[in-house]
Structures are given as C-alpha cells and as structure tokens.
Design a protein around this motif. Sequence first.
Motif, PDB file in Angstrom:
ATOM      1  N   ALA A  26       0.814  -1.222   0.000  1.00 49.84           N
ATOM      2  CA  ALA A  26       0.000   0.000   0.000  1.00 49.84           C
ATOM      3  C   ALA A  26       0.840   1.262   0.000  1.00 49.84           C
ATOM      4  O   ALA A  26       0.478   2.270   0.601  1.00 49.84           O
ATOM      5  N   ILE A  27       1.969   1.213  -0.693  1.00 48.98           N
ATOM      6  CA  ILE A  27       2.837   2.382  -0.792  1.00 48.98           C
ATOM      7  C   ILE A  27       2.254   3.408  -1.750  1.00 48.98           C
ATOM      8  O   ILE A  27       2.334   4.594  -1.525  1.00 48.98           O
ATOM      9  N   ALA A  28       1.652   2.940  -2.828  1.00 48.00           N
ATOM     10  CA  ALA A  28       1.090   3.869  -3.807  1.00 48.00           C
ATOM     11  C   ALA A  28      -0.178   3.291  -4.406  1.00 48.00           C
ATOM     12  O   ALA A  28      -0.253   2.114  -4.712  1.00 48.00           O
ATOM     13  N   ASP A  29      -1.156   4.144  -4.565  1.00 49.75           N
ATOM     14  CA  ASP A  29      -2.398   3.744  -5.215  1.00 49.75           C
ATOM     15  C   ASP A  29      -2.344   4.016  -6.711  1.00 49.75           C
ATOM     16  O   ASP A  29      -3.061   3.411  -7.484  1.00 49.75           O
ATOM     17  N   ASP A  30      -1.526   4.960  -7.106  1.00 47.93           N
ATOM     18  CA  ASP A  30      -1.460   5.395  -8.494  1.00 47.93           C
ATOM     19  C   ASP A  30      -0.085   5.042  -9.066  1.00 47.93           C
ATOM     20  O   ASP A  30       0.895   5.728  -8.805  1.00 47.93           O
ATOM     21  N   LEU A  31      -0.040   3.966  -9.829  1.00 47.35           N
ATOM     22  CA  LEU A  31       1.216   3.504 -10.421  1.00 47.35           C
ATOM     23  C   LEU A  31       1.170   3.683 -11.930  1.00 47.35           C
ATOM     24  O   LEU A  31       0.216   3.273 -12.584  1.00 47.35           O
ATOM     25  N   VAL A  32       2.208   4.293 -12.466  1.00 44.85           N
ATOM     26  CA  VAL A  32       2.334   4.494 -13.899  1.00 44.85           C
ATOM     27  C   VAL A  32       3.584   3.744 -14.333  1.00 44.85           C
ATOM     28  O   VAL A  32       4.606   3.788 -13.648  1.00 44.85           O
ATOM     29  N   VAL A  33       3.500   3.063 -15.484  1.00 44.51           N
ATOM     30  CA  VAL A  33       4.643   2.293 -15.976  1.00 44.51           C
ATOM     31  C   VAL A  33       5.082   2.840 -17.328  1.00 44.51           C
ATOM     32  O   VAL A  33       4.261   3.051 -18.223  1.00 44.51           O
ATOM     33  N   ALA A  34       6.383   3.077 -17.457  1.00 43.04           N
ATOM     34  CA  ALA A  34       7.012   3.399 -18.738  1.00 43.04           C
ATOM     35  C   ALA A  34       7.962   2.256 -19.043  1.00 43.04           C
ATOM     36  O   ALA A  34       8.628   1.731 -18.149  1.00 43.04           O
TER      37      ALA A  34
END
Length: 87
Positions: A26-34
């Motif tokens: 639960a470190i981040a709710d919004d993960l973006v991948v490049a």
Amino acid sequence: MVQQILLVEDNPDDEMLALRALRKSAIADDLVVARDGVEALDYLLEQNRSGADLPALVLLDINLPRLNGLEVLKRLRENAVTHLLPV
C-alpha cells in the motif's frame, strides 16, 4: 492525497514483481509504468507539466532500451522542473 509512482522497467517479470510489491504494501495507489527511457522522459517532461504534477517517486531501471537509465537521470537533473525529483 494519492501519491503517484512512475516505474520505468522494460522487463515484464520485473515489472510484475515491483507492481505486486508496491500494491501489497500500500505504498502507492497510483502507479504508472514506462517501458523505456524515451517513454519515461516523454511522460515526465510533457509540455505544461508543473512540479506539482510530477510523481512522488521514480523507480528507474538502468538497462533500458532506446535510452538508458543513466541518460534519463542526467536529463531529469538538467531540467528545471524535474531536477529535485526523487529517483
């Protein structure tokens, strides 16, 4: 407030493990991948992006296709908007 993390990773297995660990803890709710250095820079250096629009953290692989992680980091440090971004 949702903290966004940008994960820059070209290996699908490593991406899956990192995303699983981040979501589970639960470190981040919004993960973006490049998936390569060019895609990461395009995302981070979008026109009209302000410092407030940046992710809280960038997890950057060093061995990336098209543009390696060290070059991505160098360009981020040279940019006035991203020079203090935690990588």
